[in-house]
Design an enzyme around this catalytic site. Structure first.
Site, mmCIF file in Angstrom:
data_model
loop_
_atom_site.group_PDB
_atom_site.id
_atom_site.type_symbol
_atom_site.label_atom_id
_atom_site.label_comp_id
_atom_site.label_asym_id
_atom_site.label_seq_id
_atom_site.Cartn_x
_atom_site.Cartn_y
_atom_site.Cartn_z
ATOM 1 N N LYS A 1 34.525 12.287 54.131
ATOM 2 C CA LYS A 1 35.047 13.537 54.670
ATOM 3 C C LYS A 1 34.183 13.979 55.850
ATOM 4 O O LYS A 1 32.956 14.051 55.736
ATOM 5 C CB LYS A 1 35.070 14.615 53.587
ATOM 6 C CG LYS A 1 36.160 14.349 52.553
ATOM 7 C CD LYS A 1 36.192 15.399 51.479
ATOM 8 C CE LYS A 1 37.440 15.198 50.622
ATOM 9 N NZ LYS A 1 37.530 13.822 50.073
ATOM 10 N N ASP B 1 38.745 10.822 55.846
ATOM 11 C CA ASP B 1 39.713 11.590 55.075
ATOM 12 C C ASP B 1 40.119 12.843 55.844
ATOM 13 O O ASP B 1 39.328 13.407 56.606
ATOM 14 C CB ASP B 1 39.120 12.008 53.730
ATOM 15 C CG ASP B 1 39.151 10.884 52.710
ATOM 16 O OD1 ASP B 1 39.894 9.915 52.918
ATOM 17 O OD2 ASP B 1 38.418 10.976 51.711
ATOM 18 N N MET B 2 41.352 13.264 55.611
ATOM 19 C CA MET B 2 41.825 14.501 56.233
ATOM 20 C C MET B 2 41.628 15.650 55.248
ATOM 21 O O MET B 2 42.054 15.575 54.105
ATOM 22 C CB MET B 2 43.299 14.386 56.629
ATOM 23 C CG MET B 2 43.783 15.537 57.477
ATOM 24 S SD MET B 2 42.868 15.751 59.035
ATOM 25 C CE MET B 2 43.432 14.325 59.966
ATOM 26 N N GLN C 1 48.887 13.999 56.996
ATOM 27 C CA GLN C 1 49.511 14.677 55.869
ATOM 28 C C GLN C 1 50.942 15.097 56.221
ATOM 29 O O GLN C 1 51.155 15.848 57.171
ATOM 30 C CB GLN C 1 48.669 15.904 55.485
ATOM 31 C CG GLN C 1 47.242 15.509 55.102
ATOM 32 C CD GLN C 1 46.325 16.698 54.914
ATOM 33 O OE1 GLN C 1 45.881 16.969 53.811
ATOM 34 N NE2 GLN C 1 46.023 17.409 55.985
ATOM 35 N N ARG D 1 46.398 6.236 57.004
ATOM 36 C CA ARG D 1 46.891 6.436 55.649
ATOM 37 C C ARG D 1 47.838 7.631 55.705
ATOM 38 O O ARG D 1 47.477 8.696 56.201
ATOM 39 C CB ARG D 1 45.750 6.737 54.669
ATOM 40 C CG ARG D 1 46.236 7.096 53.260
ATOM 41 C CD ARG D 1 45.156 7.813 52.455
ATOM 42 N NE ARG D 1 43.999 6.980 52.207
ATOM 43 C CZ ARG D 1 42.754 7.432 52.114
ATOM 44 N NH1 ARG D 1 42.499 8.724 52.292
ATOM 45 N NH2 ARG D 1 41.754 6.605 51.876
ATOM 46 N N LYS E 1 51.261 12.914 51.305
ATOM 47 C CA LYS E 1 52.062 14.145 51.326
ATOM 48 C C LYS E 1 51.193 15.349 51.676
ATOM 49 O O LYS E 1 51.621 16.236 52.411
ATOM 50 C CB LYS E 1 52.745 14.360 49.976
ATOM 51 C CG LYS E 1 53.831 13.333 49.674
ATOM 52 C CD LYS E 1 54.605 13.692 48.409
ATOM 53 C CE LYS E 1 55.642 12.640 48.074
ATOM 54 N NZ LYS E 1 56.458 13.007 46.892
ATOM 55 N N GLY E 2 49.962 15.415 51.145
ATOM 56 C CA GLY E 2 49.066 16.540 51.420
ATOM 57 C C GLY E 2 48.699 17.257 50.139
ATOM 58 O O GLY E 2 49.559 17.482 49.281
ATOM 59 N N ALA E 3 47.417 17.632 50.015
ATOM 60 C CA ALA E 3 46.934 18.180 48.748
ATOM 61 C C ALA E 3 46.219 19.517 48.871
ATOM 62 O O ALA E 3 45.660 19.999 47.893
ATOM 63 C CB ALA E 3 45.984 17.177 48.091
ATOM 64 N N THR F 1 50.894 7.215 47.753
ATOM 65 C CA THR F 1 51.763 8.044 46.919
ATOM 66 C C THR F 1 51.863 7.446 45.526
ATOM 67 O O THR F 1 51.721 6.232 45.345
ATOM 68 C CB THR F 1 53.165 8.149 47.529
ATOM 69 O OG1 THR F 1 53.971 9.023 46.725
ATOM 70 C CG2 THR F 1 53.857 6.800 47.631
ATOM 71 N N ARG G 1 41.789 19.440 42.807
ATOM 72 C CA ARG G 1 42.996 19.056 43.561
ATOM 73 C C ARG G 1 43.859 18.084 42.770
ATOM 74 O O ARG G 1 45.091 18.123 42.852
ATOM 75 C CB ARG G 1 42.603 18.469 44.918
ATOM 76 C CG ARG G 1 42.060 19.514 45.891
ATOM 77 C CD ARG G 1 42.032 18.994 47.306
ATOM 78 N NE ARG G 1 41.073 17.919 47.482
ATOM 79 C CZ ARG G 1 39.793 18.095 47.772
ATOM 80 N NH1 ARG G 1 39.297 19.324 47.882
ATOM 81 N NH2 ARG G 1 38.993 17.063 47.933
#
Length: 304
Positions: A95, A129-130, A159, A180, A183-185, A222, A284
Site C-alpha cells: 500500500k 494496491d489501491m 476499482q 488488477r 469491484k472496490g472495498a 473477484t 474490510r
C-alpha cells in the site's frame, strides 16, 4: 447499513485493540496467513503445491511517522529476498500509504522504487494496491513514473465502483501497464462511486472487456462466479488466450473455487496477507460478505 457499520469500525482504535487481543483466535486467521514472514511462507508453499500462484502483502497502512515507512520498506526487501530464496511462485503487493505517501510523497516514491528495483533483480513483480479515493490519482502517478524510469515489473489496481475508472483503464492500457481489476472495498461517496451493485458489476465487465481486448496482461480479482463465468465465456468467444489474464482471489475465501480453476488450467493467484497490522484488512473482509462475519461469530461462540 451492514457494510457501512463495519467499515466505520476500520479506524476505531478501541475496536482494533479488542480485535488484536482475540481476533486471530476468533477467526481472523482464516483471512490472514499469520503475523510473521515464516507463517506466510508456509501458507504460500501450500498454495503453490496446489498450482496456485500468490501475491504476498505485508499488512500496514495509515502510518504516522516516516520511520514506520522505513521499517516496512526493509520488511519488503527481506520478503523479496526470501521469495527468491524459497522459489515462491508469486509477487508482492503493498500500500502506498504504508510507504509514506500521505506524509511525504517524494520519499514514498524513493521507498517504492527501492522495492521495485529489488524485485526486478529477482524477476518478481510489485503491485501497488489501491486504497480509498484520496490516493487514487497519486497511486496511479507513482506507477506511471516508475514505468517512465524503465521499471516494467510494477502495476496497480483499478476499482470498478469509481466513475473515473474507465478513463483510468484506457489510459493505463495504452501505456501497457499491468492492472488488477476489482469491484472496490472502501466506503465512498455516491458523488464519485456507483452505489448499486448492478451498476458496479456492469462497469466491472466494461473494464474487463477493455483489458481483454487490448491483450495487456490483467488480473481479474473477484469471488463472484457470475463474473468469472462471464469472463471465461467472453474470452472464449474472442479467442483470447488464458495466458493474457488471470483470476485473483483472497486467502481463505472461495478456496475450492480457486483450486478448481487452477485444475482447469487457468492462472489463479491468491492474495496472501500477513503481519501484525491486520485489523483494517480484516474489517474490510467482514464488510464484504455477511457470511464472513457469521464465520467469526460462530468462532466466538466456541471460545472457552
Amino acid at each position: 447499513m451492514y457494510r457501512s457499520l463495519l467499515l466505520g469500525l476500520a479506524g476505531n482504535s478501541a475496536a482494533e485493540a479488542l480485535a488484536l487481543r482475540y481476533g486471530m483466535r476468533l477467526g481472523a486467521s482464516r483471512f490472514v496467513a499469520g503475523t510473521t514472514l515464516g507463517e506466510a511462507l508456509a501458507a504460500v508453499k501450500a498454495l503453490n503445491g496446489k498450482g496456485i500462484a500468490v501475491t504476498l502483502d505485508h499488512l500496514g497502512e495509515g502510518i504516522r511517522h516516516l520511520d514506520e515507512a522505513d521499517g516496512y520498506m526493509g520488511a519488503y526487501l527481506s520478503l523479496l529476498q526470501a521469495m527468491n530464496r524459497e522459489a515462491v511462485n508469486g509477487n508482492v503487493s503493498l500500500k502506498p500509504t504504508q510507504m509514506g505517501l500521505a506524509l511525504d510523497p517524494v520519499s514514498a516514491l524513493d521507498r517504492i522504487r527501492a522495492i521495485v528495483r529489488e524485485a526486478e533483480l529477482h524477476s518478481l513483480f510489485v503491485r501497488l494496491d489501491m486504497e480509498n479515493s484520496p490516493y487514487t490519482t497519486a497511486t496511479i502517478e507513482l506507477v506511471r513514473q516508475l514505468h517512465r524510469e524503465g521499471f516494467s515489473r510494477v502495476g496497480t489496481v483499478i476499482q470498478a465502483y469509481l466513475y473515473r475508472s474507465a478513463v483510468d483503464v484506457k489510459r493505463l492500457t495504452v501505456e501497457r501497464i499491468n492492472l488488477r481489476l476489482v469491484k472496490g472495498a472502501y466506503k465512498e461517496s455516491s458523488s464519485i462511486a456507483f452505489a448499486k451493485r448492478d451498476d458496479v458489476d456492469s462497469n466491472f465487465k466494461r473494464l474487463i472487456k477493455i483489458r481483454l481486448d487490448s491483450g495487456v496482461y490483467t488480473g481479474i480479482a473477484t469471488h463472484d462466479e457470475t463474473i468469472i463465468d462471464w469472463t471465461r465465456s467472453y474470452a472464449h468467444r474472442r479467442s483470447i488466450p488464458r495466458s493474457a489474464y488471470e483470476f485473483q482471489m483472497l486467502y481463505g475465501i472461495r478456496t475450492p473455487l480457486q483450486e478448481s480453476l487452477a485444475r482447469e488450467g487457468y492462472t489463479v493467484r491468491c492474495y496472501v496477507p500477513y503481519g501484525e497490522r491486520w485489523y483494517p484488512y480484516f474489517v474490510r473482509r467482514l464488510a464484504e460478505r455477511p457470511a464472513n462475519a457469521a464465520f467469526v461469530l460462530r468462532n466466538m461462540g466456541r471460545r472457552e
